[in-house]
Design an enzyme around this catalytic site. Structure first.
Site, PDB file in Angstrom:
ATOM      1  N   GLU A 118     -11.909  11.000  -4.361  1.00 60.30           N
ATOM      2  CA  GLU A 118     -11.689  10.811  -3.192  1.00 60.30           C
ATOM      3  C   GLU A 118     -10.892  12.077  -2.566  1.00 60.30           C
ATOM      4  OE1 GLU A 118     -10.719   6.793  -1.385  1.00 60.30           O
ATOM      5  OE2 GLU A 118      -9.440   7.893   0.358  1.00 60.30           O
ATOM      6  N   LYS A 141       0.745  -1.168   0.058  1.00 59.54           N
ATOM      7  CA  LYS A 141      -0.044  -0.013   0.117  1.00 59.54           C
ATOM      8  C   LYS A 141       0.965   1.190   0.085  1.00 59.54           C
ATOM      9  CE  LYS A 141      -2.981   2.630   3.137  1.00 59.54           C
ATOM     10  NZ  LYS A 141      -3.895   2.740   4.358  1.00 59.54           N
ATOM     11  N   GLU A 151      -6.817  -1.784   2.950  1.00 57.05           N
ATOM     12  CA  GLU A 151      -6.328  -0.503   3.417  1.00 57.05           C
ATOM     13  C   GLU A 151      -6.442  -0.250   4.884  1.00 57.05           C
ATOM     14  OE1 GLU A 151      -8.419   2.102  -0.024  1.00 57.05           O
ATOM     15  OE2 GLU A 151      -7.363   3.515   1.369  1.00 57.05           O
ATOM     16  N   GLU A 179      -8.154  12.226  12.705  1.00 60.56           N
ATOM     17  CA  GLU A 179      -7.491  10.994  12.945  1.00 60.56           C
ATOM     18  C   GLU A 179      -6.776  11.405  14.354  1.00 60.56           C
ATOM     19  OE1 GLU A 179      -6.286   8.815   9.773  1.00 60.56           O
ATOM     20  OE2 GLU A 179      -5.047   7.406  10.735  1.00 60.56           O
TER      21      GLU A 179
END
Ligand SMILES: C=C(O[C@@H]1C=C(C(=O)O)C=C[C@H]1O)C(=O)O
Length: 396
Positions: A375, A161, A241, A206
């Site tokens: 996105e 990733k 992910e 986050e």
């Protein structure tokens, strides 16, 4: 030796209204948090040791202070705010020790002063100015080829990733007041940590590392859906992910915690996007401070990739971008080592009249360039849209 004094105060009402001018440092979530102004000390650092140098400097500062703290809660007493660069270089990371802090948490409000600061004149809020967004010919084509290349590398097993990001630039047509920006952000994103630290403003969902005593929390996000785009959040692609991001945080926290609780991911709904989220909680083995944890966690696979080193190399070569302080720790720490460090996402860097917004997304084998572009557009909207709202919300 300066005296750092914290006293209990009556509830100040809206913390944003207390910030006297546009230079204030702001850290708010759900109405609580801290606003601060003045600068008792400032420390700028760069390089791979920036987190350790910052911690050492902070320990020296607090050791050299006389402290009188009648509140003794996370954030009371001496406190520094910090914003770090994503990369080891170029760019500087900064720590700021404000002269005055007004804070509120769990119904208790306090005021901290360093030395004997004068009351600054109160400057009315400035409305958010119009922004002339710079057109970026070729940005979409560059993004498509970067994502395609990343997918090829992942399919060829060079890595699992990588998180690719891009920026959007604009020119502010008038003076910028972070209080107005943060007011809009807190309204639209009440569950996020809204901040203004040294020209970096944003509302991050986050939480990289939160420490209170021996209790540690980390909220890992990865896997995104957005209105008008990917409707389904729980897909095999998003699950991959997400678990790579959560695993990267767990691998670090395990080294510092006696116990670690990792529940199954939940859905975090924000105004512009939804995310898969894992709220990790743990109990520290020793007295590791919040910034030490943040420095060790950075960069998680939510903002870099898996494995870390190849992902970092690949994003550097494919993005062609200086991430500056985007996707890096931003937050605060007190003299006990308690603190709250978020990942600077959904944010913009303001310098003079220049505005720079950032957004990125995790690329895995199943990613498509067009969807990943959408996105980033949805994520960029978090900050971009506040400039489109013309009504006043504070005391302009
Ligand atoms: C990189 C960003 O967001 C990160 C990437 C996500 C994803 O790829 O799904 C989701 C949340 C964040 O961890 C950003 O907002 O710029």
């Amino acid at each position: 030796m300066e005296l750092v004094r914290t006293v209990k105060i009556d509830d100040p009402g809206s913390l944003l209204e207390v910030a006297p001018h546009a230079g204030a440092t702001l850290w708010l979530r759900g109405g609580d948090g801290m606003v601060a102004w003045g600068e008792a000390a400032r420390f700028e650092i760069s390089g791979p040791d920036r987190f350790d140098l910052a911690r050492r400097w902070w320990r020296r500062f607090t050791a050299a202070s006389r402290i009188s703290d009648e509140v003794e809660r996370p954030g009371s007493g001496p406190i520094m705010f910090g914003s770090f660069t994503f990369d080891d270089g170029p760019g500087t990371s900064v720590l700021i020790v404000p002269r005055v802090v007004i804070g509120r948490r769990d119904g208790i409000a306090w005021k901290t002063t360093v030395g004997d600061p004068e009351e600054p004149p109160r400057v009315p809020w400035a409305r958010l100015p119009h922004v002339d967004w710079r057109s970026e010919p070729g940005a979409r084509a560059r993004w498509h080829s970067a994502v395609s290349q990343a997918v090829q590398d992942i399919k060829a097993d060079r890595l699992e990733k990588v998180v690719l990001a891009r920026d959007v630039r604009g020119r502010l047509a008038g003076s910028f007041d972070p209080r107005s920006a943060v007011a809009r952000l807190t309204e639209r994103f009440p569950s996020c940590w809204a901040f203004a630290v040294d020209g970096l403003i944003g509302a991050s969902p986050e939480l990289l590392a939160h420490r209170v005593g021996r209790d540690v929390t980390s909220l890992v996000l990865a896997g995104t859906a957005w209105p008008g785009g990917a409707h389904t959040l729980v897909t095999p692609k998003n699950s991959v992910e997400h678990s790579l991001a959560a695993d990267s945080a767990i691998a670090v926290l395990e080294q510092y915690c006696d116990t670690l609780d990792v529940p199954t991911p939940h859905v975090l709904r924000l105004a512009n996007v939804t995310h898969l989220a894992t709220m990790i909680t743990g109990t520290l083995r020793g007295n590791t401070d919040a910034l030490a944890l943040a420095g060790r966690l950075h960069p998680t696979a939510a903002v870099c990739g898996t494995p870390t080193h190849p992902a970092r190399e690949l994003l550097r070569s494919l993005e062609g971008l200086d991430r500056d302080r985007y996707a890096a720790p931003v937050g605060w720490q007190d003299s006990r080592g308690d603190g709250e460090w978020c990942i600077a996402l959904r944010c913009a860097r303001v310098s003079g009249q220049e505005l720079r917004l950032f957004a990125g997304c995790g690329i895995v084998a199943g990613s498509s360039p067009a969807a990943e572009w959408q996105e980033t557009e949805a994520k960029l909207g978090a900050v971009r849209d506040i400039f489109g709202v013309r009504e006043a919300v504070g005391s302009f």
